[in-house]
Design an enzyme around this catalytic site. Structure first.
Site, PDB file in Angstrom:
ATOM      1  N   THR A   1     114.364 -62.076  -1.337  1.00 25.15           N
ATOM      2  CA  THR A   1     113.297 -61.347  -1.567  1.00 25.15           C
ATOM      3  C   THR A   1     113.275 -59.786  -1.227  1.00 25.15           C
ATOM      4  OG1 THR A   1     112.188 -61.691   0.775  1.00 25.15           O
ATOM      5  CG2 THR A   1     111.767 -63.218  -1.277  1.00 25.15           C
TER       6      THR A   1
ATOM      7  N   ALA B   1     108.920 -54.795   0.814  1.00 25.07           N
ATOM      8  CA  ALA B   1     109.606 -55.672  -0.259  1.00 25.07           C
ATOM      9  C   ALA B   1     108.604 -56.775  -0.385  1.00 25.07           C
ATOM     10  CB  ALA B   1     110.738 -56.480   0.653  1.00 25.07           C
ATOM     11  N   PRO B   2     108.477 -57.122  -1.769  1.00 24.71           N
ATOM     12  CA  PRO B   2     107.317 -58.079  -2.131  1.00 24.71           C
ATOM     13  C   PRO B   2     107.706 -59.480  -2.208  1.00 24.71           C
ATOM     14  CG  PRO B   2     108.419 -57.051  -4.020  1.00 24.71           C
ATOM     15  CD  PRO B   2     109.112 -56.456  -2.744  1.00 24.71           C
ATOM     16  N   HIS B   3     107.755 -59.659  -0.662  1.00 29.12           N
ATOM     17  CA  HIS B   3     108.502 -61.330  -0.440  1.00 29.12           C
ATOM     18  C   HIS B   3     107.526 -62.239  -1.379  1.00 29.12           C
ATOM     19  CE1 HIS B   3     110.789 -59.377   2.836  1.00 29.12           C
ATOM     20  NE2 HIS B   3     109.337 -58.896   3.105  1.00 29.12           N
ATOM     21  N   ASP B   4     106.305 -62.306  -0.970  1.00 28.99           N
ATOM     22  CA  ASP B   4     105.582 -63.733  -1.593  1.00 28.99           C
ATOM     23  C   ASP B   4     105.455 -63.558  -3.104  1.00 28.99           C
ATOM     24  OD1 ASP B   4     105.429 -64.325   0.993  1.00 28.99           O
ATOM     25  OD2 ASP B   4     103.370 -63.794   1.252  1.00 28.99           O
TER      26      ASP B   4
END
Length: 298
Positions: A190, A231-234
């Site tokens: 991610t 960071a666009p993890h989800d």
């Protein structure tokens, strides 16, 4: 009929990526969001944040409170501190009656093979649902989660244990050992994508109350405010389910460390064709970032 009937299990409020993941879901016609379940810490506040987000988008979906403490209550709850102070209109909202783990178990049992759970927070609600009804491991269509980290020589700067797993490693152990089909999107993947100032300007340019709220939430997130990106993890965990063409996966077995003095919460993966996890091992960064912004600015 939508391809995916989804329950979103979230710790919305701590990191802006939860609200981004929710937005991606709401803007994906192939997914029907059946419920939002909140986990970890002040779950009532988290539920109200989710409800206000849905309200601003003009969507009616029930939001339930779940477990506020880790499964064995051996770890203190981490609370960053800015949650709930950036959305107006949450105070008078009331979450739906019912305990999230029970709602998860009941929904899966009543719809065998049809329910996808997207888990983007600590796994306590899922662990409690599995303890209430172990058979949901065979009846759930799949669990798509953001969590864990697989560290190699190029990832030694990453934590040994990722936040969602580290918050409740015992719950993670219950989920990973349940036999349920799991797709795991780990931190080491991610962090390869970024949400930047230019992306936020595109979101804001949509010029609706919802998009102004979304852009404001991103700008206020401490990491974004400090670095100018996050960071666009989800959202990548959502994309791994709804748009699997943007990722690569390998079948592995994953065990969660629950006893290590240094490594509690670590996720240990081993290549295994019969393993319990479909592990996201690569992402097409350009394709994912393009998809993400299209969804967020829609």
């Amino acid at each position: 009929m939508p391809d995916y009937r989804v329950i979103l299990d979230t710790d919305i409020g701590t990191d802006v990526d939860d609200i981004l993941a929710l937005t991606v879901l709401l803007n994906s016609p192939q997914a029907k969001l059946l419920a939002v379940t909140c986990v970890y810490g002040d779950v009532t506040l988290r539920a109200k944040i989710a409800m206000r987000t849905l309200q601003l988008r003009g969507v009616e979906v029930p939001v339930y409170c779940g477990a506020s403490q880790p499964l064995l209550r051996l770890k203190e709850v981490y609370w960053e501190g800015h949650e709930g102070g950036v959305l107006d209109g949450v105070a008078d909202l009331e979450p739906a009656p019912g305990f999230a783990p029970h709602i998860i178990a009941q929904t899966v049992l009543e719809n065998p093979g049809e329910i996808h759970i997207i888990a983007i927070g600590p796994l306590t609600n899922l662990a409690l649902a599995l303890q209430e009804a172990p058979e949901i491991a065979e009846k759930v269509a799949g669990i798509s989660m953001m969590g864990g980290v697989i560290r190699g020589n190029d990832g030694l700067s990453l934590p040994i244990a990722e936040h969602n797993i580290n918050c409740d490693p015992h719950a993670a152990h219950v989920v990973f050992s349940s036999g349920a089909p799991i797709t795991m999107t780990p931190l080491n993947i991610t962090v390869r994508s970024r949400l930047t100032q230019a992306h936020v300007e595109r979101i804001d340019a949509a010029n609706t109350d919802y998009h102004h709220m979304l852009a404001d939430q991103i700008r206020r997130y401490p990491r974004f405010a400090r670095l100018g990106h996050t960071a666009p993890h989800d959202p990548l965990a959502v994309a791994a389910l709804l748009h699997p063409d943007v990722v690569e996966t390998k079948q592995v077995s994953v065990q969660v460390e629950i006893a290590g003095r240094v490594s509690a919460g670590a996720t240990h993966a081993k290549r295994d064709p019969k393993g319990n996890v479909s592990l996201v091992t690569a992402v097409d960064v350009e394709a994912f970032e393009t998809l993400l912004i299209e969804k967020l600015a829609n």
